[in-house]
Design an enzyme around this catalytic site. Structure first.
Site, PDB file in Angstrom:
ATOM      1  N   GLU A 174     -33.165  10.333  11.403  1.00 57.66           N
ATOM      2  CA  GLU A 174     -33.611   9.044  12.187  1.00 57.66           C
ATOM      3  C   GLU A 174     -35.116   9.267  12.666  1.00 57.66           C
ATOM      4  OE1 GLU A 174     -31.509   6.293  13.397  1.00 57.66           O
ATOM      5  OE2 GLU A 174     -30.321   6.887  11.593  1.00 57.66           O
ATOM      6  N   HIS A 250     -30.158   7.458  20.344  1.00 56.22           N
ATOM      7  CA  HIS A 250     -31.202   8.420  19.941  1.00 56.22           C
ATOM      8  C   HIS A 250     -31.539   9.428  21.130  1.00 56.22           C
ATOM      9  CE1 HIS A 250     -32.611   5.526  16.508  1.00 56.22           C
ATOM     10  NE2 HIS A 250     -32.154   6.352  16.105  1.00 56.22           N
ATOM     11  N   CYS A 371     -39.834   3.569  21.110  1.00 54.45           N
ATOM     12  CA  CYS A 371     -39.201   3.156  20.134  1.00 54.45           C
ATOM     13  C   CYS A 371     -40.376   2.382  19.082  1.00 54.45           C
ATOM     14  CB  CYS A 371     -38.339   2.055  20.064  1.00 54.45           C
ATOM     15  SG  CYS A 371     -36.738   2.777  20.481  1.00 54.45           S
TER      16      CYS A 371
END
EC number: 3.5.3.23
Length: 448
Positions: A174, A250, A371
Site C-alpha cells: 500500500e 493504513h 493521504c
C-alpha cells in the site's frame, strides 16, 4: 548541501465520487452514494498546496489518472466503442463501472514507497509503485502511476524506478501509507520504518478478524531489498490487528513520523516498547536522537482517531527545529481530539502549532492531509533534476485553479458515471494538464 522533504500532493481527478468502494475504510463506506463535488475537492486540495508553499515548504503536485478506465472494463469482457463499453457496464455491472471511475489516485500516499539517496546502496532516490491489490479500484492504478512518476523523476543518474510487486495477496503493498523515515537531516542516512498488518507466510503473527490487513511483511521486505537498504537502516513493526478491525486500514490513520519524531496512538502497534527501542538504537547509530509522542487512549480513543483523522496529518519540520501539525477540520470538530491538541501545543513540547484545513470532500471519501501527499526527500542537486513543471509556484497554482474551474463538474452522482461525455471531459482535461505540468504522454489515450 541542503536537503528538503518535498510533499507532492495528489490533484483530485474530475471523476471524484463517493462509491463506497473501500471495505475497512469507515468514512468511505459511510458516505457511499452521496453526490460529490469534484471541483470543490480539487480546489480544496490546491488550497492546501498553496498554503504550504507560502509557509516556505517545498511543494509539488502529482497528476490524477484517466477515468473511467475503459481499458480495464475491456479486460473484463465489455466491448464496442468507448461509449458502448460504458453503457454496457452501467447496465450489466454498475459496481464495476463505479470502480473504474474511482478518483482514488488522489491519495498519493499510496502511489509508491520512496527511499532517499542517503539510504540506498547506489545513492539514488528509489521509487516502487504500490500494487494496491487489496482493492480492485486501486489495483488498476500502478501502470499509470509508474509512467507519471517516471515523467516527474526522469533523470536516471539520480532516480531509480521499480515496477509494482507481484499482484497477489502475499505481496499486498500500500505504499508510503505504511512507511515512514526517521533522520537527523533529510540529506543524511536515516532509518526507514515499515509497518505491516500481517505476514503471508509466518502464522506466528496475528491477523485482524473483521477487516483485511492490506500490507504484508513480505511486501515491505521486498521493497527494502529493491531499494538497496541496509539491515541496520530498517525497522519493521506490526500494526495492532485490533485497530485494523476498528477502521485503521493504513498505519497513517494511527501514526505519523517525520525527522526524529514518531507521533502515534497508544494502541497503534504490537510490541510497541521493543519497536521504539529498536528505532532509538538504530537512529542513534547514524547520529539521530529518536523521540516519540504517544497519544493515550484515555485522551483520544481509536474511534476518535478514525473519525477525526488526527494521525492522518502532516508533521512538518520548521527551521527553528519545532514541528507543525497539519490537520483536517474534523479534528477541530471533535471535542476530545481538539482538547488534546490544545494541550499538546501549549506544553512546550516537540509539536508547537496546529493548522486546520478544510478537506471535507476528500475526508468524506476516507482520505485526509497525509493521504493526499507523497513525501520525497531530495538534496539540492536532486531537486534541480525533478521535472520543474510539477513543482508548485504561484503561477502554477493559478494555472491549475483555472484548469479546474474550466474542466470540473460541481456535482457528480453515481448515475452521472454512466454518461460517456464524462470520459471525453476527463480526457480533454488531462490532455491539457500534461501540457501544464510538462509530463508528455503518460495516459493510455495519449499513447495508444
Amino acid at each position: 548541501m541542503k536537503s528538503y522533504e518535498v510533499n507532492f500532493d495528489g490533484l483530485v481527478g474530475p471523476t471524484h465520487n463517493y462509491g463506497g468502494l473501500s471495505y475497512g475504510n469507515v468514512a468511505s463506506q459511510s458516505n457511499s452514494q452521496q453526490s460529490s463535488n469534484p471541483k470543490e475537492a480539487a480546489l480544496q486540495g490546491l488550497a492546501k498546496m498553496k498554503a504550504l508553499m507560502e509557509m516556505g515548504f517545498q511543494q509539488g503536485v502529482l497528476a490524477p489518472q484517466e477515468r473511467p478506465d475503459v481499458a480495464a472494463l475491456r479486460r473484463l469482457g465489455f466491448s464496442g466503442t468507448d461509449a458502448q463499453v460504458i453503457e454496457r457496464a452501467a447496465k450489466e455491472a454498475m459496481p464495476l463501472l463505479v470502480a473504474s471511475c474511482s478518483a482514488s489516485s488522489m491519495w498519493v500516499a499510496n502511489a509508491a514507497t520512496v527511499s532517499p539517496s542517503a539510504d540506498t546502496a547506489d545513492c539514488r532516490v528509489h521509487f516502487t509503485a504500490a500494487n494496491l491489490n487489496c482493492k480492485y479500484h486501486r489495483s488498476i492504478e500502478h501502470p499509470t502511476t509508474s509512467r507519471v512518476l517516471g515523467a516527474m523523476f526522469a533523470n536516471q543518474q539520480h532516480f531509480a524506478h521499480h515496477a509494482a510487486l507481484p499482484a497477489v495477496a502475499q505481496f499486498g503493498d500500500e505504499g508510503a501509507a505504511n512507511h515512514a523515515r526517521f533522520c537527523r537531516e533529510y540529506g543524511e542516512a536515516g532509518v526507514e520504518f515499515f509497518v505491516f498488518g500481517r505476514s503471508a507466510f509466518d502464522n506466528r503473527f496475528p491477523a485482524p478478524q473483521k477487516y483485511p490487513a492490506r500490507q504484508t511483511l513480505e511486501a515491505s521486505q521486498a521493497v527494502a531489498r529493491l531499494h538497496g537498504l541496509r539491515d541496520e537502516g530498517v525497522v519493521y513493526a506490526q500494526q495492532n490487528p485490533n485497530v485494523i478491525d476498528q477502521g485503521v486500514f493504513h498505519n497513517d490513520v494511527i501514526a505519523v513520523g517525520n525527522g526524529e519524531v514518531l507521533f502515534y496512538h497508544e494502541d497503534a502497534f504490537l510490541d510497541t516498547e521493543s519497536m521504539l527501542a529498536e528505532l532509538q538504537s538504530k537512529l542513534a547509530k547514524v547520529g539521530g536522537n529518536f523521540q516519540s509522542v504517544c497519544v493515550p487512549r484515555s485522551a483520544v480513543t481509536v474511534d476518535d482517531a478514525v473519525r477525526s483523522y488526527l494521525f492522518n496529518s502532516q508533521l512538518l519540520s520548521r527551521p527553528d527545529g519545532s514541528m507543525l501539525l497539519i490537520v483536517p477540520q474534523e479534528c477541530q470538530a471533535n471535542e476530545r481530539v481538539w482538547t488534546y491538541l490544545q494541550s499538546l501545543t501549549s506544553s512546550g513540547g516537540l509539536i508547537r502549532e496546529v493548522k486546520v484545513f478544510d478537506l471535507k470532500q476528500s475526508m468524506q471519501n476516507g482520505g485526509g492531509p497525509a493521504c493526499l501527499r507523497l513525501r520525497v526527500a531530495l538534496n539540492e542537486t536532486e531537486l534541480a533534476a525533478v521535472n520543474p513543471g510539477v513543482i508548485m509556484t504561484p503561477p502554477l497554482y493559478g494555472s491549475l485553479t483555472a484548469w479546474v474551474e474550466k474542466h470540473y463538474r460541481d456535482r457528480l452522482s453515481e448515475t452521472d458515471l454512466a454518461d460517456p461525455q464524462l470520459l471525453l471531459e476527463c480526457r480533454t482535461a488531462l490532455d491539457e494538464l500534461t501540457q501544464i505540468l510538462k509530463l508528455g504522454a503518460v495516459y493510455p489515450f495519449q499513447i495508444n
